[in-house]
Design a protein around this motif. Structure first.
Motif, PDB file in Angstrom:
ATOM      1  N   LEU A 132     -11.670  19.298 -19.756  1.00  0.00           N
ATOM      2  CA  LEU A 132     -13.051  19.563 -20.200  1.00  0.00           C
ATOM      3  C   LEU A 132     -13.567  18.284 -20.850  1.00  0.00           C
ATOM      4  O   LEU A 132     -13.001  17.826 -21.860  1.00  0.00           O
ATOM      5  N   ASP A 133     -14.608  17.703 -20.266  1.00  0.00           N
ATOM      6  CA  ASP A 133     -15.140  16.450 -20.805  1.00  0.00           C
ATOM      7  C   ASP A 133     -16.656  16.411 -20.616  1.00  0.00           C
ATOM      8  O   ASP A 133     -17.175  16.751 -19.561  1.00  0.00           O
ATOM      9  N   LYS A 134     -17.338  15.979 -21.667  1.00  0.00           N
ATOM     10  CA  LYS A 134     -18.812  15.905 -21.642  1.00  0.00           C
ATOM     11  C   LYS A 134     -19.315  14.698 -20.848  1.00  0.00           C
ATOM     12  O   LYS A 134     -20.488  14.618 -20.511  1.00  0.00           O
ATOM     13  N   MET A 135     -18.416  13.748 -20.596  1.00  0.00           N
ATOM     14  CA  MET A 135     -18.783  12.479 -19.947  1.00  0.00           C
ATOM     15  C   MET A 135     -19.863  11.763 -20.758  1.00  0.00           C
ATOM     16  O   MET A 135     -20.961  11.479 -20.279  1.00  0.00           O
ATOM     17  N   THR A 136     -19.549  11.503 -22.022  1.00  0.00           N
ATOM     18  CA  THR A 136     -20.388  10.611 -22.823  1.00  0.00           C
ATOM     19  C   THR A 136     -20.198   9.210 -22.269  1.00  0.00           C
ATOM     20  O   THR A 136     -19.482   9.013 -21.267  1.00  0.00           O
ATOM     21  N   TYR A 137     -20.783   8.210 -22.936  1.00  0.00           N
ATOM     22  CA  TYR A 137     -20.590   6.824 -22.493  1.00  0.00           C
ATOM     23  C   TYR A 137     -19.099   6.485 -22.360  1.00  0.00           C
ATOM     24  O   TYR A 137     -18.720   5.574 -21.621  1.00  0.00           O
ATOM     25  N   ALA A 138     -18.214   7.220 -23.073  1.00  0.00           N
ATOM     26  CA  ALA A 138     -16.781   6.877 -23.101  1.00  0.00           C
ATOM     27  C   ALA A 138     -15.974   7.547 -22.001  1.00  0.00           C
ATOM     28  O   ALA A 138     -14.817   7.193 -21.781  1.00  0.00           O
ATOM     29  N   GLY A 139     -16.575   8.504 -21.302  1.00  0.00           N
ATOM     30  CA  GLY A 139     -15.849   9.173 -20.217  1.00  0.00           C
ATOM     31  C   GLY A 139     -16.005   8.388 -18.931  1.00  0.00           C
ATOM     32  O   GLY A 139     -17.093   7.906 -18.618  1.00  0.00           O
ATOM     33  N   GLY A 144     -18.457  19.398 -19.415  1.00  0.00           N
ATOM     34  CA  GLY A 144     -19.084  20.260 -20.413  1.00  0.00           C
ATOM     35  C   GLY A 144     -18.742  19.790 -21.809  1.00  0.00           C
ATOM     36  O   GLY A 144     -17.929  18.886 -22.016  1.00  0.00           O
ATOM     37  N   ASP A 145     -19.379  20.475 -22.771  1.00  0.00           N
ATOM     38  CA  ASP A 145     -19.320  20.050 -24.170  1.00  0.00           C
ATOM     39  C   ASP A 145     -18.373  20.980 -24.940  1.00  0.00           C
ATOM     40  O   ASP A 145     -18.485  22.207 -24.818  1.00  0.00           O
ATOM     41  N   ILE A 146     -17.498  20.404 -25.766  1.00  0.00           N
ATOM     42  CA  ILE A 146     -16.610  21.258 -26.571  1.00  0.00           C
ATOM     43  C   ILE A 146     -17.395  22.059 -27.613  1.00  0.00           C
ATOM     44  O   ILE A 146     -16.859  22.987 -28.208  1.00  0.00           O
ATOM     45  N   SER A 166      -5.006  13.467 -33.697  1.00  0.00           N
ATOM     46  CA  SER A 166      -5.743  12.791 -34.752  1.00  0.00           C
ATOM     47  C   SER A 166      -5.215  11.372 -34.978  1.00  0.00           C
ATOM     48  O   SER A 166      -4.420  10.860 -34.190  1.00  0.00           O
ATOM     49  N   THR A 167      -5.699  10.782 -36.045  1.00  0.00           N
ATOM     50  CA  THR A 167      -5.550   9.343 -36.246  1.00  0.00           C
ATOM     51  C   THR A 167      -4.920   9.031 -37.600  1.00  0.00           C
ATOM     52  O   THR A 167      -5.056   9.814 -38.546  1.00  0.00           O
ATOM     53  N   ASP A 168      -4.302   7.874 -37.695  1.00  0.00           N
ATOM     54  CA  ASP A 168      -3.758   7.432 -38.992  1.00  0.00           C
ATOM     55  C   ASP A 168      -4.878   7.046 -39.966  1.00  0.00           C
ATOM     56  O   ASP A 168      -4.638   6.890 -41.169  1.00  0.00           O
ATOM     57  N   PRO A 198     -17.415   7.105 -41.437  1.00  0.00           N
ATOM     58  CA  PRO A 198     -17.846   8.416 -40.919  1.00  0.00           C
ATOM     59  C   PRO A 198     -16.899   8.928 -39.831  1.00  0.00           C
ATOM     60  O   PRO A 198     -16.596  10.126 -39.771  1.00  0.00           O
ATOM     61  N   TYR A 199     -16.407   8.016 -38.969  1.00  0.00           N
ATOM     62  CA  TYR A 199     -15.436   8.442 -37.935  1.00  0.00           C
ATOM     63  C   TYR A 199     -14.196   9.043 -38.576  1.00  0.00           C
ATOM     64  O   TYR A 199     -13.803  10.182 -38.274  1.00  0.00           O
ATOM     65  N   SER A 200     -13.560   8.288 -39.487  1.00  0.00           N
ATOM     66  CA  SER A 200     -12.279   8.777 -40.017  1.00  0.00           C
ATOM     67  C   SER A 200     -12.485  10.003 -40.908  1.00  0.00           C
ATOM     68  O   SER A 200     -11.630  10.888 -40.960  1.00  0.00           O
ATOM     69  N   GLU A 244     -15.489  -1.409 -25.486  1.00  0.00           N
ATOM     70  CA  GLU A 244     -15.999  -1.572 -26.859  1.00  0.00           C
ATOM     71  C   GLU A 244     -14.857  -1.835 -27.842  1.00  0.00           C
ATOM     72  O   GLU A 244     -15.077  -2.365 -28.930  1.00  0.00           O
ATOM     73  N   LYS A 245     -13.615  -1.440 -27.485  1.00  0.00           N
ATOM     74  CA  LYS A 245     -12.492  -1.530 -28.413  1.00  0.00           C
ATOM     75  C   LYS A 245     -11.917  -2.950 -28.433  1.00  0.00           C
ATOM     76  O   LYS A 245     -12.077  -3.723 -27.494  1.00  0.00           O
ATOM     77  N   PHE A 246     -11.219  -3.280 -29.512  1.00  0.00           N
ATOM     78  CA  PHE A 246     -10.827  -4.655 -29.818  1.00  0.00           C
ATOM     79  C   PHE A 246     -10.109  -5.374 -28.657  1.00  0.00           C
ATOM     80  O   PHE A 246     -10.566  -6.427 -28.193  1.00  0.00           O
TER      81      PHE A 246
HETATM   82  P1  NAD Z   1     -12.435   7.815 -26.022  1.00  0.00           P
HETATM   83  O1  NAD Z   1     -13.680   7.528 -26.770  1.00  0.00           O
HETATM   84  O2  NAD Z   1     -11.906   6.801 -25.066  1.00  0.00           O
HETATM   85  O3  NAD Z   1     -12.594   9.180 -25.198  1.00  0.00           O
HETATM   86  C1  NAD Z   1     -13.199  10.316 -25.744  1.00  0.00           C
HETATM   87  C2  NAD Z   1     -13.482  11.295 -24.604  1.00  0.00           C
HETATM   88  O4  NAD Z   1     -14.041  12.487 -25.183  1.00  0.00           O
HETATM   89  C3  NAD Z   1     -14.503  10.771 -23.586  1.00  0.00           C
HETATM   90  O5  NAD Z   1     -14.075  11.036 -22.279  1.00  0.00           O
HETATM   91  C4  NAD Z   1     -15.777  11.557 -23.921  1.00  0.00           C
HETATM   92  O6  NAD Z   1     -16.627  11.756 -22.806  1.00  0.00           O
HETATM   93  C5  NAD Z   1     -15.185  12.868 -24.426  1.00  0.00           C
HETATM   94  N1  NAD Z   1     -16.111  13.585 -25.321  1.00  0.00           N
HETATM   95  C6  NAD Z   1     -16.807  13.083 -26.380  1.00  0.00           C
HETATM   96  N2  NAD Z   1     -17.562  14.043 -26.948  1.00  0.00           N
HETATM   97  C7  NAD Z   1     -17.312  15.194 -26.248  1.00  0.00           C
HETATM   98  C8  NAD Z   1     -17.778  16.523 -26.370  1.00  0.00           C
HETATM   99  N3  NAD Z   1     -18.660  16.881 -27.302  1.00  0.00           N
HETATM  100  N4  NAD Z   1     -17.312  17.442 -25.488  1.00  0.00           N
HETATM  101  C9  NAD Z   1     -16.421  17.103 -24.521  1.00  0.00           C
HETATM  102  N5  NAD Z   1     -15.966  15.849 -24.354  1.00  0.00           N
HETATM  103  C10 NAD Z   1     -16.396  14.909 -25.215  1.00  0.00           C
HETATM  104  O7  NAD Z   1     -11.352   8.174 -27.133  1.00  0.00           O
HETATM  105  P2  NAD Z   1      -9.793   7.832 -27.197  1.00  0.00           P
HETATM  106  O8  NAD Z   1      -9.604   6.477 -27.762  1.00  0.00           O
HETATM  107  O9  NAD Z   1      -9.153   8.199 -25.906  1.00  0.00           O
HETATM  108  O10 NAD Z   1      -9.350   8.872 -28.338  1.00  0.00           O
HETATM  109  C11 NAD Z   1      -8.957  10.198 -27.974  1.00  0.00           C
HETATM  110  C12 NAD Z   1      -8.517  10.939 -29.216  1.00  0.00           C
HETATM  111  O11 NAD Z   1      -7.428  10.249 -29.834  1.00  0.00           O
HETATM  112  C13 NAD Z   1      -9.594  11.045 -30.298  1.00  0.00           C
HETATM  113  O12 NAD Z   1      -9.489  12.323 -30.886  1.00  0.00           O
HETATM  114  C14 NAD Z   1      -9.231   9.959 -31.296  1.00  0.00           C
HETATM  115  O13 NAD Z   1      -9.667  10.299 -32.582  1.00  0.00           O
HETATM  116  C15 NAD Z   1      -7.711   9.984 -31.196  1.00  0.00           C
HETATM  117  N6  NAD Z   1      -7.012   8.739 -31.526  1.00  0.00           N
HETATM  118  C16 NAD Z   1      -7.366   7.569 -30.919  1.00  0.00           C
HETATM  119  C17 NAD Z   1      -6.622   6.412 -31.174  1.00  0.00           C
HETATM  120  C18 NAD Z   1      -6.956   5.106 -30.489  1.00  0.00           C
HETATM  121  O14 NAD Z   1      -6.335   4.092 -30.814  1.00  0.00           O
HETATM  122  N7  NAD Z   1      -7.871   5.062 -29.544  1.00  0.00           N
HETATM  123  C19 NAD Z   1      -5.543   6.462 -32.065  1.00  0.00           C
HETATM  124  C20 NAD Z   1      -5.233   7.680 -32.688  1.00  0.00           C
HETATM  125  C21 NAD Z   1      -5.959   8.819 -32.388  1.00  0.00           C
END
Ligand code: NAD
Ligand code: DAU
Length: 332
Positions: free
Chosen positions: A32-39, A57-59, A120-122, A147-149, A186-188
């Motif tokens: 299930l994925d909304k396909m935001t800019y990150a999908g 779809g949206d969670i 989740s995240t550290d 705000p993210y963390s 976008e990531k480092f």
């Molecule tokens: P990402 O941004 O690459 O991917 C997020 C995905 O979620 C995308 O496909 C996006 O379309 C989808 N999405 C966003 N909003 C949505 C919604 N409302 N409904 C359905 N889909 C939605 O993220 P990532 O880096 O793969 O991170 C995935 C998870 O892991 C997150 O919960 C993040 O907090 C956690 N996390 C990430 C890291 C890291 O280093 N990237 C480390 C620890 C934990």
């Protein structure tokens, strides 16, 4: 064999998780994925149709989530707004997706008594001093900075409340910084690799002394599958591979690996509230579940990641210009 609902399965870690599940289990997967800019749909190409279904779809859509959850054995919840810099520019989607979206999933798994694993995240633990001998562990107090963390910390607390008050069969994992294939530019690390490919100088925030505890995405996902299969219900596991590196060193390694002078980068505006250091103590995961990382050599993992971005330009090219324009507007 189980049927898994993987939220955010078109993102970086979620898509790698789906590939991992296909290779290492007989499980069926519904994404299930909304396909935001990150999908990215290309991240899910080539999966066996007999075991894989994609739902856009949206969670936060309670009805859709309820219907999908009713048909699976477990939910693995990756979907999130995931980028700190974006959360500083506009926190709202972080509150909606990371908090309300998690609530929607928790209500559905409660109703249908479905096993739930929360990613989740550290960063929920805030940051450490550079010389602090302590690392984050399962009982470190929450002290998020952005705000993210903060939104991720809130979502973790919702999971714990639903587990305690309603008996939801949940596990949680808090992982450090992931790297590897299919990470958004976008990531480092992918930003710097693709900058070098494009002849743009890499961009280091501030002095670059900030330390991140890098783990290969496949090692994260192997741990998640293990926790899903053998983790203790109600338990939290920290995931990390002893991969501490400061940002300056990582940029220099990327430049050297890509045949450029190690100092061919720019210092740019620092991130407001920038966390100094993350470091994970993953003893519980190692001792209780026998997990060990496969990628123990960061330089080798980084070299493989550079090769992946070189070989898969079609995957990242469509996003690159917009990402750089957004950073340029922030002096980054
Ligand atoms: P990402 O941004 O690459 O991917 C997020 C995905 O979620 C995308 O496909 C996006 O379309 C989808 N999405 C966003 N909003 C949505 C919604 N409302 N409904 C359905 N889909 C939605 O993220 P990532 O880096 O793969 O991170 C995935 C998870 O892991 C997150 O919960 C993040 O907090 C956690 N996390 C990430 C890291 C890291 O280093 N990237 C480390 C620890 C934990
Ligand atoms: O620790 C886990 C977290 O790791 C996850 O929860 C997040 O979803 C994930 O995005 C990541 O957060 P960071 O903020 O640590 O990752 P990012 O890739 O944005 O930045 C890593 C470090 O590099 C950080 O100290 C900021 C710095 N940086 C980042 C960019 C994009 C730069 O110096 N230059 C850059 O261009």
């Amino acid at each position: 064999m189980s049927r898994l609902l993987v939220t955010g399965g078109a993102g970086f870690i979620g898509s790698n998780f789906v590939h991992h599940v296909m290779e290492h289990s007989d499980d069926e997967v519904v994404v299930l994925d909304k396909m935001t800019y990150a999908g990215n749909a290309a991240s899910l190409e080539g999966l066996p149709e007999s075991r894989f279904t994609f739902v856009r779809g949206d969670i936060c859509d309670r009805e859709l989530v309820d219907r999908l959850v009713s048909g699976v054995d477990a939910v693995v919840h990756f979907a999130a707004e995931s980028h700190n810099d974006n959360s500083l520019a506009n926190p709202e989607p972080f509150i909606t997706t990371n908090l309300y979206g998690t609530f929607a999933l928790l209500e559905a798994v409660r109703k249908h008594d479905v096993r739930y694993h929360h990613i989740s995240t550290d960063e929920v633990y805030g940051d450490l001093e550079l010389d602090d001998p302590e690392k984050f562990h399962e009982t470190t107090p929450y002290k998020p900075s952005s705000p993210y963390s903060a939104s991720k910390a809130g979502s973790d607390l919702l999971v714990r409340a639903w587990a305690r008050s309603f008996g939801v069969r949940a596990t949680l994992s808090n992982c450090s910084n992931n790297y590897g294939p299919r990470q958004h530019v976008e990531k480092f690390i992918p930003r710097q690799i693709t900058n070098v490919i494009d002849g743009i100088r890499p961009k280091l925030y501030g002095q670059g002394l900030n330390v991140r505890d890098w783990i290969h995405v496949d090692d994260h996902n192997a741990a998640v599958l293990l926790i899903l299969e053998r983790g203790e219900i109600g338990q939290t596991y920290l995931i990390g591979a002893n991969g501490e590196q400061d940002n300056k060193t990582v940029i220099e390694k990327i430049l050297t690996l890509m045949g450029q002078p190690a100092d061919a980068y720019d210092h740019v505006n620092d991130r407001p509230g920038h966390d100094m250091r993350y470091a994970i103590d993953a003893s519980r995961l190692r001792e209780e579940l026998g997990w060990e990382p496969t990628y123990k050599d960061f330089d080798a993992g980084l070299a493989a990641t550079v090769e992946w971005y070189r070989a898969n330009e079609g995957w990242w090219r469509p996003q690159k210009a917009a990402v750089e324009a957004k950073y340029a507007a922030q002096g980054q």
